[in-house]
Design a protein around this motif. Structure first.
Motif, mmCIF file in Angstrom:
data_model
loop_
_atom_site.group_PDB
_atom_site.id
_atom_site.type_symbol
_atom_site.label_atom_id
_atom_site.label_comp_id
_atom_site.label_asym_id
_atom_site.label_seq_id
_atom_site.Cartn_x
_atom_site.Cartn_y
_atom_site.Cartn_z
ATOM 1 N N GLY A 160 -27.777 -12.567 -3.845
ATOM 2 C CA GLY A 160 -29.118 -12.074 -4.117
ATOM 3 C C GLY A 160 -29.719 -12.655 -5.383
ATOM 4 N N GLY A 161 -28.902 -12.824 -6.414
ATOM 5 C CA GLY A 161 -29.382 -13.408 -7.662
ATOM 6 C C GLY A 161 -29.858 -14.844 -7.478
ATOM 7 N N TYR A 162 -29.129 -15.600 -6.662
ATOM 8 C CA TYR A 162 -29.524 -16.979 -6.365
ATOM 9 C C TYR A 162 -30.887 -16.991 -5.665
ATOM 10 N N LEU A 163 -31.035 -16.156 -4.625
ATOM 11 C CA LEU A 163 -32.309 -16.101 -3.907
ATOM 12 C C LEU A 163 -33.450 -15.675 -4.828
ATOM 13 N N TRP A 164 -33.198 -14.670 -5.635
ATOM 14 C CA TRP A 164 -34.229 -14.178 -6.544
ATOM 15 C C TRP A 164 -34.678 -15.282 -7.498
ATOM 16 N N SER A 165 -33.723 -15.997 -8.095
ATOM 17 C CA SER A 165 -34.090 -17.058 -9.049
ATOM 18 C C SER A 165 -34.856 -18.191 -8.377
ATOM 19 N N ARG A 166 -34.503 -18.533 -7.155
ATOM 20 C CA ARG A 166 -35.201 -19.608 -6.436
ATOM 21 C C ARG A 166 -36.581 -19.175 -5.943
ATOM 22 N N SER A 167 -36.804 -17.871 -5.846
ATOM 23 C CA SER A 167 -38.072 -17.371 -5.306
ATOM 24 C C SER A 167 -39.162 -17.189 -6.359
ATOM 25 N N ARG A 168 -38.819 -17.270 -7.615
ATOM 26 C CA ARG A 168 -39.796 -17.021 -8.670
ATOM 27 C C ARG A 168 -40.995 -17.951 -8.537
ATOM 28 N N GLY A 169 -42.167 -17.370 -8.549
ATOM 29 C CA GLY A 169 -43.417 -18.125 -8.476
ATOM 30 C C GLY A 169 -43.819 -18.549 -7.071
ATOM 31 N N ARG A 170 -43.048 -18.200 -6.078
ATOM 32 C CA ARG A 170 -43.359 -18.623 -4.704
ATOM 33 C C ARG A 170 -44.288 -17.624 -4.031
ATOM 34 N N ARG A 171 -45.345 -18.136 -3.465
ATOM 35 C CA ARG A 171 -46.322 -17.291 -2.774
ATOM 36 C C ARG A 171 -46.146 -17.288 -1.261
ATOM 37 N N ALA A 172 -45.380 -18.225 -0.753
ATOM 38 C CA ALA A 172 -45.163 -18.315 0.701
ATOM 39 C C ALA A 172 -44.390 -17.088 1.176
ATOM 40 N N PRO A 173 -44.545 -16.718 2.443
ATOM 41 C CA PRO A 173 -43.816 -15.565 2.984
ATOM 42 C C PRO A 173 -42.302 -15.727 2.846
ATOM 43 N N ALA A 222 -33.033 -14.780 10.041
ATOM 44 C CA ALA A 222 -34.004 -14.384 9.014
ATOM 45 C C ALA A 222 -34.628 -13.037 9.366
ATOM 46 N N SER A 223 -35.047 -12.879 10.608
ATOM 47 C CA SER A 223 -35.661 -11.624 11.035
ATOM 48 C C SER A 223 -34.706 -10.451 10.874
ATOM 49 N N GLU A 224 -33.469 -10.610 11.310
ATOM 50 C CA GLU A 224 -32.477 -9.538 11.222
ATOM 51 C C GLU A 224 -32.155 -9.189 9.771
ATOM 52 N N ALA A 225 -31.967 -10.200 8.930
ATOM 53 C CA ALA A 225 -31.626 -9.954 7.524
ATOM 54 C C ALA A 225 -32.759 -9.217 6.814
ATOM 55 N N LEU A 226 -33.984 -9.646 7.045
ATOM 56 C CA LEU A 226 -35.117 -8.994 6.402
ATOM 57 C C LEU A 226 -35.296 -7.567 6.909
ATOM 58 N N TYR A 227 -35.095 -7.351 8.182
ATOM 59 C CA TYR A 227 -35.191 -5.999 8.746
ATOM 60 C C TYR A 227 -34.150 -5.085 8.099
ATOM 61 N N ARG A 228 -32.912 -5.559 8.036
ATOM 62 C CA ARG A 228 -31.835 -4.744 7.461
ATOM 63 C C ARG A 228 -32.044 -4.473 5.979
ATOM 64 N N ALA A 229 -32.691 -5.410 5.276
ATOM 65 C CA ALA A 229 -32.959 -5.234 3.844
ATOM 66 C C ALA A 229 -34.241 -4.447 3.594
ATOM 67 N N GLY A 230 -35.002 -4.166 4.655
ATOM 68 C CA GLY A 230 -36.247 -3.425 4.501
ATOM 69 C C GLY A 230 -37.349 -4.223 3.835
ATOM 70 N N ILE A 231 -37.350 -5.535 4.087
ATOM 71 C CA ILE A 231 -38.345 -6.432 3.478
ATOM 72 C C ILE A 231 -39.306 -6.913 4.555
ATOM 73 N N ASP A 232 -40.597 -6.746 4.317
ATOM 74 C CA ASP A 232 -41.623 -7.251 5.235
ATOM 75 C C ASP A 232 -41.566 -8.775 5.212
ATOM 76 N N PRO A 233 -41.373 -9.427 6.362
ATOM 77 C CA PRO A 233 -41.248 -10.890 6.395
ATOM 78 C C PRO A 233 -42.498 -11.619 5.909
ATOM 79 N N ARG A 234 -43.632 -10.933 5.866
ATOM 80 C CA ARG A 234 -44.877 -11.560 5.410
ATOM 81 C C ARG A 234 -45.056 -11.474 3.901
ATOM 82 N N ARG A 235 -44.227 -10.689 3.247
ATOM 83 C CA ARG A 235 -44.339 -10.516 1.791
ATOM 84 C C ARG A 235 -44.058 -11.848 1.091
ATOM 85 N N ALA A 236 -44.797 -12.120 0.015
ATOM 86 C CA ALA A 236 -44.572 -13.348 -0.757
ATOM 87 C C ALA A 236 -43.151 -13.343 -1.306
ATOM 88 N N ALA A 237 -42.449 -14.451 -1.174
ATOM 89 C CA ALA A 237 -41.057 -14.544 -1.626
ATOM 90 C C ALA A 237 -40.920 -14.180 -3.099
#
Length: 105
Positions: free
Chosen positions: A48-61, A80-95
């Motif tokens: 999760g920390g890796y994803l968070w650091s790579r997502s900083r400043g990203r506006r794409a879904p 991607a769909s399954e992981a986001l669903y299980r994490a409770g993250i809207d797939p359209r949300r900016a990264a």
């Protein structure tokens, strides 16, 4: 088809045409087609920390973000769909708007 010295054959058949077979004597991860790829999802550096650091400043879904092979390899539409669903993250949300805690779920 690769013919081995012992008579065995290795056949590369990719009907979806996503794959490639590369022949090199050098480090394969230094190849121009591979050197910009992200880690495998089961790699020790991927969390999760890796994803968070790579997502900083990203506006794409976020869904497209985690499907980007430069971020992590092998995550297709269904994963991607399954992981986001299980994490409770809207797939359209900016990264870049997903919290560090959510990326850790």
């Amino acid at each position: 088809v690769l013919q081995m010295e012992n008579g065995a054959r290795i056949t590369f058949n990719d009907p979806r045409r996503f794959g490639a077979m590369l022949w090199t004597r050098r480090d394969p991860l230094a190849h121009p087609l591979l050197r910009h790829l992200g880690p495998e999802p089961l790699d020790d550096v991927f969390d999760g920390g890796y994803l968070w650091s790579r997502s900083r400043g990203r506006r794409a879904p976020v869904k497209g973000f985690i499907m980007d092979g430069r971020i992590v390899v092998g995550v297709g539409n269904i994963y991607a769909s399954e992981a986001l669903y299980r994490a409770g993250i809207d797939p359209r949300r900016a990264a870049g708007r997903v919290s560090r805690q959510r990326y850790g779920n």
